[in-house]
Design an enzyme around this catalytic site. Structure first.
Site, PDB file in Angstrom:
ATOM      1  N   ASP A  29      10.443  -1.248  -4.555  1.00  0.00           N
ATOM      2  CA  ASP A  29       9.178  -1.619  -3.914  1.00  0.00           C
ATOM      3  C   ASP A  29       9.019  -3.140  -4.024  1.00  0.00           C
ATOM      4  O   ASP A  29       9.946  -3.838  -4.444  1.00  0.00           O
ATOM      5  CB  ASP A  29       8.005  -0.855  -4.538  1.00  0.00           C
ATOM      6  N   LEU A  30       7.866  -3.653  -3.693  1.00  0.00           N
ATOM      7  CA  LEU A  30       7.642  -5.103  -3.693  1.00  0.00           C
ATOM      8  C   LEU A  30       7.809  -5.743  -5.068  1.00  0.00           C
ATOM      9  O   LEU A  30       8.090  -6.934  -5.170  1.00  0.00           O
ATOM     10  CB  LEU A  30       6.254  -5.425  -3.142  1.00  0.00           C
TER      11      LEU A  30
END
Length: 152
Positions: A29-30
């Site tokens: 994810d980020l």
């Protein structure tokens, strides 16, 4: 002359199947932490490799109209996050074989550190979607790796 690499594959260490994966950017994810659903993908790849190594040809069974395996039940626990560039080993152990299903336990490990674990039952289902007996030779193949566990 250039060499063509082989696709990833696992190995058996006694009854335990080991399958290596590396965390790529697309897995995260980020924040650079592995997205939770990707553990399920890695576990599926490892289970598919178990079948291949046991010479269980699921594709041929599908094409012949016999059926295929499908996850019937899964319990998953996340312990620690995997991160970008980590090397992760998926441990798969078959713990029970029945007429139409196989019980497995899988763990995602970074070295000796547990990242995620799942207990699941895969059932053999006919093209209609109903459970059906898996081929006897498949049950026999699973029985060999389960019996090795009991003898070690």
């Amino acid at each position: 002359m250039s060499k063509t690499p082989n696709p990833p594959g696992g190995t058996f260490d006694g009854p335990l199947h080991l399958y290596a994966v590396r965390v790529y950017y697309e897995d995260t994810d980020l924040s650079g932490i592995v997205y939770h659903a990707n553990y399920l993908r890695w576990f599926e790849r490892a289970r598919s490799d178990v079948l291949r190594m046991l010479e269980i040809d699921q594709r041929a069974a599908i094409e012949a109209g016999q059926g295929a395996y499908a996850v019937a039940d899964i319990q998953i626990r996340y312990a620690r996050p995997a991160k970008l560039d980590d090397d992760v080993i998926i441990h798969t152990r078959c713990t029970e074989i029945k007429a139409a299903s196989v019980l497995m336990h899988q763990r995602a490990m970074r070295g000796s550190e547990l990242l995620c674990e799942a207990s699941l039952r895969v059932g053999f289902v006919a093209p209609t979607g109903r459970p059906t007996r898996q081929p006897q030779e498949w049950r026999d193949a699973f029985a060999k790796i389960i019996s090795r566990e009991e003898n070690e």
